[in-house]
Design an enzyme around this catalytic site. Structure first.
Site, mmCIF file in Angstrom:
data_model
loop_
_atom_site.group_PDB
_atom_site.id
_atom_site.type_symbol
_atom_site.label_atom_id
_atom_site.label_comp_id
_atom_site.label_asym_id
_atom_site.label_seq_id
_atom_site.Cartn_x
_atom_site.Cartn_y
_atom_site.Cartn_z
ATOM 1 C CD GLU A 1 -32.921 -133.695 95.201
ATOM 2 O OE1 GLU A 1 -31.698 -133.703 95.809
ATOM 3 O OE2 GLU A 1 -33.721 -132.437 95.551
ATOM 4 C CD GLU B 1 -33.308 -126.492 100.750
ATOM 5 O OE1 GLU B 1 -33.099 -127.674 100.179
ATOM 6 O OE2 GLU B 1 -33.514 -125.782 99.992
ATOM 7 C CB CYS C 1 -33.747 -127.759 96.276
ATOM 8 S SG CYS C 1 -34.334 -126.134 96.702
ATOM 9 C CD GLU D 1 -16.702 -129.090 95.064
ATOM 10 O OE1 GLU D 1 -17.537 -128.261 95.754
ATOM 11 O OE2 GLU D 1 -16.995 -130.388 95.156
ATOM 12 C CE LYS E 1 -17.369 -126.617 100.062
ATOM 13 N NZ LYS E 1 -17.365 -126.192 98.662
HETATM 14 O O1 TXE Z 1 -24.023 -131.937 96.531
HETATM 15 P P1 TXE Z 1 -23.166 -131.686 97.600
HETATM 16 P P2 TXE Z 1 -23.482 -132.657 95.032
HETATM 17 C C1 TXE Z 1 -28.753 -132.586 95.788
HETATM 18 C C2 TXE Z 1 -29.042 -133.584 94.453
HETATM 19 C C3 TXE Z 1 -27.680 -133.749 93.792
HETATM 20 C C4 TXE Z 1 -27.161 -134.264 95.104
HETATM 21 C C5 TXE Z 1 -25.508 -134.450 94.779
HETATM 22 O O2 TXE Z 1 -29.687 -134.192 94.379
HETATM 23 O O3 TXE Z 1 -27.790 -134.571 92.708
HETATM 24 O O4 TXE Z 1 -27.572 -133.418 96.057
HETATM 25 O O5 TXE Z 1 -25.169 -132.942 94.565
HETATM 26 C C6 TXE Z 1 -20.217 -129.113 99.789
HETATM 27 N N1 TXE Z 1 -18.411 -131.735 103.938
HETATM 28 N N2 TXE Z 1 -28.590 -131.419 95.830
HETATM 29 O O6 TXE Z 1 -22.866 -133.679 95.269
HETATM 30 O O7 TXE Z 1 -22.242 -132.680 97.671
HETATM 31 C C7 TXE Z 1 -19.919 -129.248 98.410
HETATM 32 O O8 TXE Z 1 -18.496 -128.820 98.141
HETATM 33 C C8 TXE Z 1 -18.831 -130.163 104.084
HETATM 34 C C9 TXE Z 1 -29.866 -130.697 96.168
HETATM 35 O O9 TXE Z 1 -23.183 -131.483 94.150
HETATM 36 O O10 TXE Z 1 -24.261 -131.780 98.810
HETATM 37 C C10 TXE Z 1 -20.719 -128.023 98.065
HETATM 38 O O11 TXE Z 1 -20.364 -126.747 98.407
HETATM 39 N N3 TXE Z 1 -19.331 -129.775 102.598
HETATM 40 C C11 TXE Z 1 -29.411 -129.379 96.666
HETATM 41 C C12 TXE Z 1 -22.013 -128.257 98.889
HETATM 42 O O12 TXE Z 1 -21.578 -129.306 100.138
HETATM 43 C C13 TXE Z 1 -19.494 -130.668 101.825
HETATM 44 C C14 TXE Z 1 -28.544 -128.681 95.809
HETATM 45 C C15 TXE Z 1 -23.085 -128.932 98.283
HETATM 46 O O13 TXE Z 1 -22.691 -130.239 97.400
HETATM 47 C C16 TXE Z 1 -19.069 -132.158 101.919
HETATM 48 C C17 TXE Z 1 -27.482 -129.421 95.275
HETATM 49 C C18 TXE Z 1 -18.653 -132.417 103.382
HETATM 50 N N4 TXE Z 1 -18.472 -133.821 103.699
HETATM 51 C C19 TXE Z 1 -27.526 -130.820 95.371
HETATM 52 N N5 TXE Z 1 -19.204 -132.838 100.820
HETATM 53 C C20 TXE Z 1 -30.559 -128.466 97.200
HETATM 54 N N6 TXE Z 1 -30.887 -128.807 98.343
HETATM 55 O O14 TXE Z 1 -30.922 -127.407 96.589
HETATM 56 C C21 TXE Z 1 -19.833 -131.887 100.020
HETATM 57 N N7 TXE Z 1 -19.674 -130.512 100.377
#
Ligand code: TXE
Length: 489
Positions: free
Chosen positions: A384, A249, A283, A177, A174
């Site tokens: 972050e 991660e 990240c 989105e 997945k």
């Molecule tokens: O990430 P999410 P978001 C950090 C960064 C950013 C914050 C929020 O600080 O501002 O996270 O970003 C899926 N069960 N990083 O909201 O929600 C979601 O659909 C299962 C760091 O965009 O973590 C997507 O596919 N899945 C980072 C994925 O999780 C769920 C990279 C990431 O989304 C879910 C990105 C749930 N309950 C953001 N909720 C890095 N480590 O590099 C969401 N998702």
């Protein structure tokens, strides 16, 4: 052609829903894609389960699994331009950067392909008695849910898909989105490379709707997730009732520590790329600059000059050096962090707003920002922000530098700049992070493990441990001449 890929068939969402994907650089419609619901997630898990329990993939010899990864790498190289363009439209990232990412994606498949094909993971336990054949074999974990973010969509996907398949697992992917397209394209290339039906499955849609069932379903054995800390905590909790294997991660708040004896020009240059690359949506971004007291003023002045010179623009603007943020919500979040920093006493040296250029008005741009005179308790230093925001703190000596560097719940990456090799080694060994760079920032190779300590997560991607993550060790003990033991005699 529908975009969900379930049991080897391209399928429309059961609920008939669609999601518009828009380019963050200008809001232009890229495409409408199928938006899955829980029923689609369930069907994808069923397909992956069936392919694991009775399909050929987990029982395919490792050498052949490795060959398939190598063929996939060839196809990714063949179609690199198409992939890079799709990735740039979804993310708003500069085309040249997407092209670098696609090179890395192919390298990842190639490296895991060779590692898997080489075999050699099983071993004979030669300390067993002579009438015993004792060996440790490695088996795939089973059905894996692979959940990936939007900042390096296909790259982070490849770090999961290549080792998961290489180890013989089946999976449901997945992607975020916001950035689904290259995942769809990858499924087509895996099929072209000869992957059997059901081994790779793809659902698209919101995390809260289609991601959650992938983390709760009892038929799933493992969840590998890259994303935010808050989501990571939720996923860990969702996986707990069925005690799934979990790898996380979760980003970082990575310190870039500069001592006064550092190579000045290089340290300045890297301090800027550390945080402003991909507008800070990395990240391992070096978002916390820690500078030794006597170097502080000159160093910050130079970093500010570099920050002010960064030209913002869309993916196909060849003069641009950084692109937009991923979404309006994310832009607002970054703005709020900067405002909080200023309210808590930080001093704005540059940026701190959206750009005035009307040509950028339809995109989610934010100016490279330097906040000086920061302290460890500030929200913008602790959390972050995941945007182009550099916070600057001062330190007096090595002891204080290490203490500040480690004063974070995260532990993904960090860097130390100094001309003193002994000090570099001392600081590197004391920094609690999965990756430490000395006089450098950002490089990684598929041969070396990547992952976090503390709340940056657990488990490793890349490197031999990145493959081991998707394997279970099983000890098989064969008694060659069984005779009664008469323990109770
Ligand atoms: O990430 P999410 P978001 C950090 C960064 C950013 C914050 C929020 O600080 O501002 O996270 O970003 C899926 N069960 N990083 O909201 O929600 C979601 O659909 C299962 C760091 O965009 O973590 C997507 O596919 N899945 C980072 C994925 O999780 C769920 C990279 C990431 O989304 C879910 C990105 C749930 N309950 C953001 N909720 C890095 N480590 O590099 C969401 N998702």
């Amino acid at each position: 052609m529908p975009e969900l890929f379930i049991g080897g068939t391209w399928t429309a969402a059961a609920g008939g829903r669609k999601r518009e994907i828009r380019c963050p650089a200008d809001g232009a419609l890229v495409a409408s894609v199928d938006e899955a619901g829980p029923e689609d997630a369930s069907a994808a898990v069923a397909a992956a389960r069936d392919a694991y329990d009775s399909g050929p993939w987990p029982r395919t010899p490792a050498a052949e699994r490795g060959e398939l990864l190598l063929r996939t790498a060839d196809l990714l190289e063949r179609d690199k331009a198409e992939f890079a363009r799709a990735e740039s439209l979804d993310t708003g990232k500069r085309l040249v950067e997407s092209a670098y990412d696609m090179d890395d994606v192919a390298k990842c498949f190639r490296w895991f392909g060779h590692l898997v094909a080489a075999g050699g993971h099983d071993r004979v336990v030669d300390t067993a008695p002579p009438d015993v054949d004792s060996r440790v074999v490695h088996e795939p974990v089973g059905v894996c849910s692979l959940i990936t973010p939007w900042n390096y969509p296909l790259l982070q996907t490849s770090w999961k898909v290549a080792p998961a398949l290489g180890a013989g697992n089946t999976f449901v992917l997945k992607p975020s989105e916001l950035t689904p397209h290259t995942a769809v394209m990858l499924m087509r290339r895996l099929t072209e490379a000869g992957l059997p039906e059901g081994a790779a499955n793809l659902v698209l849609g919101a995390g809260g709707v289609v991601g959650v069932p992938l983390t709760e379903d009892p038929r799933v054995d493992m969840v590998s997730f890259t994303g935010g800390l808050v989501t990571g905590r939720r996923i860990m909790a969702a996986a707990a009732p069925t005690v799934k294997k979990v790898a996380l991660e979760l980003g970082g708040k990575n310190p870039n520590v500069v001592f006064s004896d550092a190579a000045f020009e290089a340290a300045v240059d890297y301090a800027a790329t550390a945080v402003f690359l991909h507008s800070g949506q990395v990240c391992s971004a070096g978002a916390r600059l820690l500078v030794q007291e006597e170097l502080h003023d000159a160093f910050v002045a130079e970093v500010v000059e570099q920050a002010e010179s960064i030209r913002l623009g869309g993916p196909f603007d060849e003069n641009a050096r950084a692109g937009p943020l991923i979404s309006a919500e994310h832009l607002e979040k970054v703005e709020a962090y900067v405002e909080a920093g200023l309210a808590e006493g930080a001093v704005l040296r540059c940026g701190g707003s959206r750009p005035g250029d009307p040509e950028l008005a339809d995109g989610f741009y934010y100016l490279p920002t330097v906040l000086d005179e920061c302290t460890p308790d500030m929200t913008v230093v602790r959390d972050e922000s995941f945007g182009p925001v550099l916070t600057v703190e001062r330190f007096r000596d090595e002891e204080e530098a290490v203490a500040l560097a480690n004063d974070t719940v995260y532990g993904l990456a960090g860097a130390v700049w100094t001309g003193d090799p002994a000090r570099a080694d001392r600081v590197a060994s004391r920094m609690r992070a999965g990756t430490v760079w000395i006089n450098d920032f950002h490089p990684y190779v598929p041969q070396a493990e990547w992952g976090g300590m503390k709340q940056s997560g657990f488990g490793r991607e890349l490197g031999p441990a990145g493959l081991a993550e998707y394997l279970e060790a099983k000890h098989i003990w064969r008694n060659l001449s069984p005779s009664p033991q008469r323990w109770f005699a």
